[in-house]
Design an enzyme around this catalytic site. Structure first.
Site, PDB file in Angstrom:
ATOM      1  N   CYS A 268       8.878 -10.928  13.143  1.00  0.00           N
ATOM      2  CA  CYS A 268       9.573 -12.254  13.540  1.00  0.00           C
ATOM      3  C   CYS A 268       9.603 -13.409  12.506  1.00  0.00           C
ATOM      4  O   CYS A 268      10.870 -13.704  12.112  1.00  0.00           O
ATOM      5  CB  CYS A 268       8.555 -12.864  14.668  1.00  0.00           C
ATOM      6  SG  CYS A 268       8.539 -11.627  16.034  1.00  0.00           S
TER       7      CYS A 268
HETATM    8  N1  LIG Z   1       6.107  -8.375  18.252  1.00  0.00           N
HETATM    9  C1  LIG Z   1       5.996  -9.792  18.341  1.00  0.00           C
HETATM   10  O1  LIG Z   1       5.131 -10.302  17.952  1.00  0.00           O
HETATM   11  C2  LIG Z   1       7.140 -10.368  19.080  1.00  0.00           C
HETATM   12  C3  LIG Z   1       6.845 -12.017  19.251  1.00  0.00           C
HETATM   13  C4  LIG Z   1       7.717 -12.473  19.904  1.00  0.00           C
HETATM   14  C5  LIG Z   1       9.015 -12.278  20.282  1.00  0.00           C
HETATM   15  N2  LIG Z   1       9.511 -10.906  19.724  1.00  0.00           N
HETATM   16  C6  LIG Z   1      10.886 -10.520  19.953  1.00  0.00           C
HETATM   17  O2  LIG Z   1      10.634  -9.646  21.050  1.00  0.00           O
HETATM   18  C7  LIG Z   1      11.634  -8.357  21.067  1.00  0.00           C
HETATM   19  C8  LIG Z   1      11.099  -7.203  21.259  1.00  0.00           C
HETATM   20  O3  LIG Z   1      10.177  -6.762  19.900  1.00  0.00           O
HETATM   21  P1  LIG Z   1       8.958  -6.065  20.033  1.00  0.00           P
HETATM   22  O4  LIG Z   1       8.013  -6.525  18.965  1.00  0.00           O
HETATM   23  O5  LIG Z   1       8.421  -5.786  21.254  1.00  0.00           O
HETATM   24  O6  LIG Z   1       9.811  -4.599  19.489  1.00  0.00           O
HETATM   25  P2  LIG Z   1       9.369  -3.176  19.461  1.00  0.00           P
HETATM   26  O7  LIG Z   1       9.820  -2.294  18.683  1.00  0.00           O
HETATM   27  O8  LIG Z   1       7.760  -2.965  19.618  1.00  0.00           O
HETATM   28  O9  LIG Z   1       9.628  -2.508  21.124  1.00  0.00           O
HETATM   29  C9  LIG Z   1      11.073  -2.470  21.468  1.00  0.00           C
HETATM   30  C10 LIG Z   1      11.002  -1.202  22.344  1.00  0.00           C
HETATM   31  O10 LIG Z   1      12.414  -1.317  22.868  1.00  0.00           O
HETATM   32  C11 LIG Z   1      12.943   0.174  22.766  1.00  0.00           C
HETATM   33  N3  LIG Z   1      14.434   0.038  22.818  1.00  0.00           N
HETATM   34  C12 LIG Z   1      15.174  -0.123  21.901  1.00  0.00           C
HETATM   35  N4  LIG Z   1      16.484   0.038  22.374  1.00  0.00           N
HETATM   36  C13 LIG Z   1      16.385   0.085  23.532  1.00  0.00           C
HETATM   37  C14 LIG Z   1      17.308   0.314  24.686  1.00  0.00           C
HETATM   38  N5  LIG Z   1      18.878   0.089  24.375  1.00  0.00           N
HETATM   39  N6  LIG Z   1      16.932   0.358  25.782  1.00  0.00           N
HETATM   40  C15 LIG Z   1      15.656   0.720  26.131  1.00  0.00           C
HETATM   41  N7  LIG Z   1      14.856   0.613  25.261  1.00  0.00           N
HETATM   42  C16 LIG Z   1      15.053   0.460  24.132  1.00  0.00           C
HETATM   43  C17 LIG Z   1      12.062   0.978  21.578  1.00  0.00           C
HETATM   44  O11 LIG Z   1      12.032   2.300  21.718  1.00  0.00           O
HETATM   45  C18 LIG Z   1      10.783   0.035  21.419  1.00  0.00           C
HETATM   46  O12 LIG Z   1       9.833   0.627  22.428  1.00  0.00           O
HETATM   47  C19 LIG Z   1      12.421  -8.796  19.449  1.00  0.00           C
HETATM   48  O13 LIG Z   1      13.493  -9.403  19.763  1.00  0.00           O
HETATM   49  C20 LIG Z   1      11.288  -9.627  18.992  1.00  0.00           C
HETATM   50  O14 LIG Z   1      11.979 -10.491  17.863  1.00  0.00           O
HETATM   51  C21 LIG Z   1       8.469 -10.020  19.364  1.00  0.00           C
END
Ligand SMILES: NC(=O)c1ccc[n+]([C@@H]2O[C@H](COP(=O)([O-])OP(=O)(O)OC[C@H]3O[C@@H](n4cnc5c(N)ncnc54)[C@H](O)[C@@H]3O)[C@@H](O)[C@H]2O)c1
Length: 421
Positions: free
Chosen positions: A263
């Site tokens: 992030c």
């Molecule tokens: N990790 C954090 O601390 C955090 C905090 C706040 C916001 N975010 C935001 O949240 C969002 C998700 O981040 P995350 O850390 O959970 O990501 P992540 O990579 O941990 O998980 C994402 C998941 O989505 C799946 N995926 C990808 N494309 C897909 C699709 N088309 N259909 C279904 N599943 C799909 C992946 O296989 C993966 O399991 C991002 O926009 C990120 O910026 C993350």
């Protein structure tokens, strides 16, 4: 027999999606998860969590009480609410919304009237209305705000934070219409204590970018203060300690070897790109980026200097990196500054190994680094050890007692064999 309706289907079961599901499920909602990763789906259905904040026992309980993960997007058609938690990373240094688009297509093709669809992924203002909405509408033939409800609610999860989780972190919710916002509030109000309704989805998207850019810019400020203090020979950690005692008007930030994670280094790029698109020069962003990206080089040159001062040639020197994840006590290595630090040291000819109890394997520019299992042994063999991450396993007394030359980028150690950032 067809499946009963589900209260919630989460699309994207990662650091954000899985804790959200776990929280909703524990409050009694019927849930399912859709993910394109076979490994993630198989693991969850077998009761294994891949996210540290959600224990295996929680996933086992979820599975025992009706939760299932699937690669089959048709599950979306069973949902009253669908929440998109897919990655919004960078490709070639630019925002990449391909996962959001793909997830929106999967939802659009399976969307039923009256469903609430919420985007939680971080992105620039306009993503919900200008990117997600048209894909949902063209895939389903339904109209947002009329036939289905569309909202944006940025995730604020802080992995590894024992104090703030999904339930007690206030959550911003916005709808593409006031009625959509009401549906969003009704949904999240079932399992989150405090909701903040934003004027519109663009404001909520921008609020999330502001939160993370605020951290990024302030980290750049203390990083630059650290570089300046190094130049004029004053102790930046004492400066920070003193300034941090001010009870108002000052929020403490720590310098370090660079900014990591999915992030903080990524979201400012989304803001920068939105600014560029609007012909707006976001000057604080550009300056912050330059400073933060310089920190890994600074660490490398400090380590080289230390080696030279100790009489060891950099070429062939044994350097041990302590902690390679991007924040303490977690396994996440996304965008970790340990990569540019290790790459710089390798370029200088050093032999680089790492110790990190949370990270079983670590590759830098296609080369797996040797992993040191026993800390004391690694410290005995190293010419210099660089404390990159402040994991709680790094007892300052033990590190200093090793007599290994230590470069501490976190300001936690004191001793004759310690040099600070
Ligand atoms: N990790 C954090 O601390 C955090 C905090 C706040 C916001 N975010 C935001 O949240 C969002 C998700 O981040 P995350 O850390 O959970 O990501 P992540 O990579 O941990 O998980 C994402 C998941 O989505 C799946 N995926 C990808 N494309 C897909 C699709 N088309 N259909 C279904 N599943 C799909 C992946 O296989 C993966 O399991 C991002 O926009 C990120 O910026 C993350």
């Amino acid at each position: 027999m067809t499946d009963p309706r589900l209260d919630l289907v989460v699309v994207g079961l990662g650091y954000v999606g899985l804790p959200l599901l776990a929280r909703a499920h524990e409050t009694g909602m019927s849930t399912a998860g859709f993910d394109i990763s076979g490994e993630v789906v198989a693991g969850l259905n077998a009761g294994r969590s891949h996210v540290a904040d959600v224990p295996d026992s929680a996933v086992t309980d979820m599975v025992a009480t009706g939760f299932r993960a699937t690669n089959e997007p048709s599950v979306i058609a069973d949902a009253d609410t669908v929440v998109l938690c897919v990655p919004t990373g960078l490709t070639d240094g630019a925002p990449d919304l391909s996962s959001v688009r793909a997830a929106a297509r999967a939802v659009g093709e399976n969307l039923r009237p009256n469903t609430l669809v919420v985007l939680e992924s971080t992105s620039y203002p306009g993503t919900t209305e200008d990117v997600v909405r048209p894909i949902l509408e063209s895939g389903s033939g339904l109209r947002a705000g009329e036939d289905f409800h569309l909202a944006y609610s940025p995730e604020r999860i802080d992995p590894g934070n024992p104090q703030f989780g999904v339930r007690n972190t206030p959550k911003v919710v916005a709808g593409v219409t006031p009625l959509c916002a009401k549906y969003g509030v009704a949904f999240y109000g079932r399992f989150i204590d405090t909701l903040v309704v934003s004027r519109g989805t663009r404001e909520a998207e921008m609020a999330k970018l502001l939160e993370n850019t605020y951290r990024y810019v302030n980290i750049a400020l203390v990083n630059e203060v650290a570089l300046f203090c190094d130049r004029i020979g004053i102790d930046v950690w004492d400066v920070l300690h003193c300034a941090g005692t001010k009870p108002f008007g000052y929020a403490p930030f720590q310098p370090g070897p660079g900014v990591g994670g999915h992030c903080i280094p990524v979201d400012p790029v989304y803001l920068h790109s939105a600014a560029e698109g609007a012909g707006f020069a976001f000057r604080t962003l550009a300056a912050a980026r330059e400073v933060n990206e310089r920190m890994s080089e600074h660490v490398v040159s400090r380590a080289q200097q230390l080696l030279r001062d100790s009489g060891a040639p950099v070429d062939g020197a044994k350097v041990l990196l302590l902690g390679v994840s991007y924040k303490p006590d977690i396994a996440d290595i996304r965008e970790t500054p340990a990569v540019p630090v290790a790459a710089g040291l390798l370029r200088a000819g050093a032999e680089v190994a790492y110790h990190d109890p949370h990270v079983p394997g670590f590759e830098v520019v296609g080369r797996p680094l040797n992993r040191v299992e026993h800390l004391d042994e690694g410290l005995r063999e190293a010419d210099v050890a660089i404390v990159l991450q402040d994991h709680s396993c790094y007892d300052p007394v033990r590190l200093v007692a090793s007599r290994c030359l230590l470069l501490d980028t976190r300001g936690k150690l004191a001793g004759e064999n310690v040099q600070h950032l």
